[in-house]
Design a protein around this motif. Structure first.
Motif, PDB file in Angstrom:
ATOM      1  N   ILE A   1      40.645  29.434  43.350  1.00  0.00           N
ATOM      2  CA  ILE A   1      40.769  30.625  42.505  1.00  0.00           C
ATOM      3  C   ILE A   1      40.196  30.381  41.108  1.00  0.00           C
ATOM      4  CG2 ILE A   1      42.778  31.530  43.740  1.00  0.00           C
ATOM      5  CD1 ILE A   1      44.528  30.307  41.536  1.00  0.00           C
ATOM      6  N   GLY A   2      39.225  29.487  41.023  1.00  0.00           N
ATOM      7  CA  GLY A   2      38.721  29.103  39.712  1.00  0.00           C
ATOM      8  C   GLY A   2      37.948  30.181  38.987  1.00  0.00           C
ATOM      9  N   GLU A   3      37.251  31.042  39.713  1.00  0.00           N
ATOM     10  CA  GLU A   3      36.409  32.024  39.030  1.00  0.00           C
ATOM     11  C   GLU A   3      36.116  33.208  39.938  1.00  0.00           C
ATOM     12  OE1 GLU A   3      32.942  29.890  37.954  1.00  0.00           O
ATOM     13  OE2 GLU A   3      32.459  29.279  40.005  1.00  0.00           O
ATOM     14  N   GLY A   4      35.492  34.222  39.315  1.00  0.00           N
ATOM     15  CA  GLY A   4      35.006  35.378  40.052  1.00  0.00           C
ATOM     16  C   GLY A   4      36.105  36.214  40.681  1.00  0.00           C
ATOM     17  N   TRP A   5      35.773  36.809  41.826  1.00  0.00           N
ATOM     18  CA  TRP A   5      36.690  37.758  42.454  1.00  0.00           C
ATOM     19  C   TRP A   5      37.963  37.084  42.950  1.00  0.00           C
ATOM     20  CZ3 TRP A   5      38.028  37.133  47.585  1.00  0.00           C
ATOM     21  CH2 TRP A   5      37.208  36.305  48.354  1.00  0.00           C
ATOM     22  N   ARG A   6      37.883  35.789  43.290  1.00  0.00           N
ATOM     23  CA  ARG A   6      39.093  35.093  43.734  1.00  0.00           C
ATOM     24  C   ARG A   6      40.101  34.966  42.589  1.00  0.00           C
ATOM     25  NH1 ARG A   6      34.904  32.410  46.404  1.00  0.00           N
ATOM     26  NH2 ARG A   6      35.102  32.348  48.696  1.00  0.00           N
ATOM     27  N   ALA A   7      39.597  34.629  41.407  1.00  0.00           N
ATOM     28  CA  ALA A   7      40.478  34.538  40.240  1.00  0.00           C
ATOM     29  C   ALA A   7      41.073  35.899  39.909  1.00  0.00           C
ATOM     30  CB  ALA A   7      39.692  33.999  39.037  1.00  0.00           C
ATOM     31  N   TYR A   8      40.259  36.929  40.004  1.00  0.00           N
ATOM     32  CA  TYR A   8      40.696  38.302  39.723  1.00  0.00           C
ATOM     33  C   TYR A   8      41.813  38.726  40.675  1.00  0.00           C
ATOM     34  CZ  TYR A   8      40.190  43.440  40.061  1.00  0.00           C
ATOM     35  OH  TYR A   8      40.408  44.790  40.136  1.00  0.00           O
TER      36      TYR A   8
ATOM     37  N   ALA B   1      37.521  48.056  40.402  1.00  0.00           N
ATOM     38  CA  ALA B   1      37.107  47.059  39.403  1.00  0.00           C
ATOM     39  C   ALA B   1      36.602  45.771  40.033  1.00  0.00           C
ATOM     40  CB  ALA B   1      38.266  46.752  38.457  1.00  0.00           C
ATOM     41  N   LEU B   2      36.799  45.606  41.352  1.00  0.00           N
ATOM     42  CA  LEU B   2      36.362  44.383  42.014  1.00  0.00           C
ATOM     43  C   LEU B   2      34.865  44.128  41.884  1.00  0.00           C
ATOM     44  CD1 LEU B   2      37.118  41.970  43.806  1.00  0.00           C
ATOM     45  CD2 LEU B   2      36.820  43.439  45.805  1.00  0.00           C
ATOM     46  N   PRO B   3      33.978  45.146  42.015  1.00  0.00           N
ATOM     47  CA  PRO B   3      32.541  44.871  41.870  1.00  0.00           C
ATOM     48  C   PRO B   3      32.180  44.250  40.507  1.00  0.00           C
ATOM     49  CG  PRO B   3      32.869  47.016  42.866  1.00  0.00           C
ATOM     50  CD  PRO B   3      34.224  46.532  42.443  1.00  0.00           C
ATOM     51  N   LEU B   4      32.977  44.470  39.484  1.00  0.00           N
ATOM     52  CA  LEU B   4      32.693  43.877  38.174  1.00  0.00           C
ATOM     53  C   LEU B   4      32.860  42.368  38.193  1.00  0.00           C
ATOM     54  CD1 LEU B   4      34.643  46.433  35.934  1.00  0.00           C
ATOM     55  CD2 LEU B   4      32.172  46.345  36.354  1.00  0.00           C
ATOM     56  N   ARG B   5      33.585  41.863  39.183  1.00  0.00           N
ATOM     57  CA  ARG B   5      33.865  40.422  39.268  1.00  0.00           C
ATOM     58  C   ARG B   5      32.974  39.731  40.291  1.00  0.00           C
ATOM     59  NH1 ARG B   5      36.098  41.862  35.390  1.00  0.00           N
ATOM     60  NH2 ARG B   5      34.585  40.355  34.643  1.00  0.00           N
ATOM     61  N   LEU B   6      32.154  40.466  41.018  1.00  0.00           N
ATOM     62  CA  LEU B   6      31.248  39.873  42.012  1.00  0.00           C
ATOM     63  C   LEU B   6      29.997  39.347  41.320  1.00  0.00           C
ATOM     64  CD1 LEU B   6      31.508  42.557  44.844  1.00  0.00           C
ATOM     65  CD2 LEU B   6      32.715  40.385  44.664  1.00  0.00           C
ATOM     66  N   GLY B   7      29.489  38.304  41.866  1.00  0.00           N
ATOM     67  CA  GLY B   7      28.259  37.732  41.313  1.00  0.00           C
ATOM     68  C   GLY B   7      28.489  37.021  40.034  1.00  0.00           C
TER      69      GLY B   7
END
Length: 377
Positions: free
Chosen positions: A286-293, A371-377
């Motif tokens: 869960i360090g970054e990106g959508w997993r952290a979100y 809001a999930l697409p904001l955390r992708l990539g």
């Protein structure tokens, strides 16, 4: 979400107990379970409570009681209902005002200003009080996410991020825009555009300018005391002044709300300290990106968003994702944000918890996905 044609709220204080006693017993039961499974000395349990937060709420509750006893809210509600005659317009005004105030003066203070007014409005007109208050709880969670000073988790993450004030606002703006969009949709769908039906006129008594002025001065003084970390002198001062000026104000404090908040700290901090929880966080990707979100959203549903931000700070390297996750995580279950509990207790409406969840749980799902697409990539 429930349809707009749900039953209207009864006048406040019509013999119904405030919402939330079931939650109080649940938290007390969890505390007893921890005491049996992992006994701790009473001194350690007391130290788990954030007394700064509990004391600040106690002072604000007293001051709110003073404002209500002054009769100003009743007079303001009468004037507002003369000017605003459409339910949807009123709902947009209350929700929009709550979101704006939350960004400027914190989410809790925004609720202490607007929820009592909304409750008084429901004594003078046939309004869906539980629904309006649920929407205000969503509004303060959304609006407070924009600025570093809007809520405690933002303040913590702002200092950790090293961003400027403007930089933090820019970082949060896309997520907040998503939440505010869906807030507007929720108001539009849940509150019908129809004339406000007034109740029979009631004699609310004369406005007491002296008590209102005293309450206003105490509010300013108490906020200054909190800013300088003079909680105990500030709280004693507020109680002493009301004891001299209006002793009945002291009887109106919501002790159950204070007990709920204290038990939340005791239960949730013990839960977060369990060894298997720390081990799970270390092992989770869960360090970054959508997993952290998503991890921040899920943790907020269990331990509330402020403890979630602190707990996940070590495991999550992506602070923007963490900040977005704990902001969206304020929706959903009532424990997602302390503001949810405050709103429901201030409303004093029967079945408020059920109405809140009928609105907030779908709202969480929609905002999470949007809001999930904001955390992708």
């Amino acid at each position: 979400m429930t349809p707009p044609g749900a039953a209207r709220a009864a006048p406040s204080g019509a013999g119904h107990p405030p919402a939330g006693h079931g939650l109080l017993w649940l938290l007390l039961g969890i505390a007893v379970l921890f005491a049996l499974l992992r006994p701790r000395p009473p001194r350690e349990l007391i130290a788990l409570v954030d007394w700064q937060t509990v004391g600040a709420l106690a002072g604000l509750l007293l001051i709110t009681q003073g404002v209500e006893a002054s009769g100003m809210l009743q007079r303001l509600a009468q004037r507002l209902l003369v000017r605003v005659t459409d339910e949807r317009v009123l709902a947009f005004g209350l929700a929009g005002g709550a979101a704006l105030l939350a960004a400027l003066v914190t989410n809790d203070v925004s609720l202490f200003l607007l929820v009592p007014l909304t409750r008084v409005l429901a004594t003078q007109a046939h309004l869906p009080l539980a629904r309006l208050v649920a929407l205000q709880a969503l509004a303060v969670n959304a609006g407070s996410a924009l600025t570093p000073i809007g809520n405690p988790q933002n303040l913590y993450l702002w200092h950790r991020s090293g961003e400027s004030f403007a930089g933090f606002v820019a970082m949060m703006a896309p997520t907040v825009a998503v939440m505010l969009f869906w807030l507007a949709v929720a108001v539009w769908l849940l509150v019908p555009r129809q004339p406000i039906a007034l109740r029979e006129p009631q004699d609310h008594g004369a406005v007491q300018p002296r008590l209102l002025a005293v309450s206003a001065l105490l509010f300013v003084g108490f906020v200054v005391a909190l800013d300088r970390h003079w909680l105990l002198p500030g709280l004693i001062g507020v109680a002493a002044v009301f004891a001299l000026v209006r002793p009945r104000v002291l009887l109106g404090i919501d002790w159950a709300l204070l007990a709920i908040i204290a038990l939340m700290f005791v239960d949730l901090r013990q839960l977060a300290a369990l060894p298997w929880v720390a081990e799970m966080l270390r092992a989770a990707p869960i360090g970054e990106g959508w997993r952290a979100y998503l991890a921040a959203i899920l943790a907020s549903q269990v331990i509330s968003n402020v403890p979630a931000a602190i707990l996940l700070d070590g495991a999550v390297r992506d602070l923007p994702a963490l900040a977005a996750g704990v902001s969206v995580g304020g929706f959903g279950f009532v424990l997602g944000s302390l503001a949810n509990l405050i709103a429901l207790r201030l409303a004093r409406v029967p079945h408020g918890l059920a109405e809140f969840h009928r609105i907030s749980l779908p709202f969480l799902l929609v905002c999470t996905a949007s809001a999930l697409p904001l955390r992708l990539g």
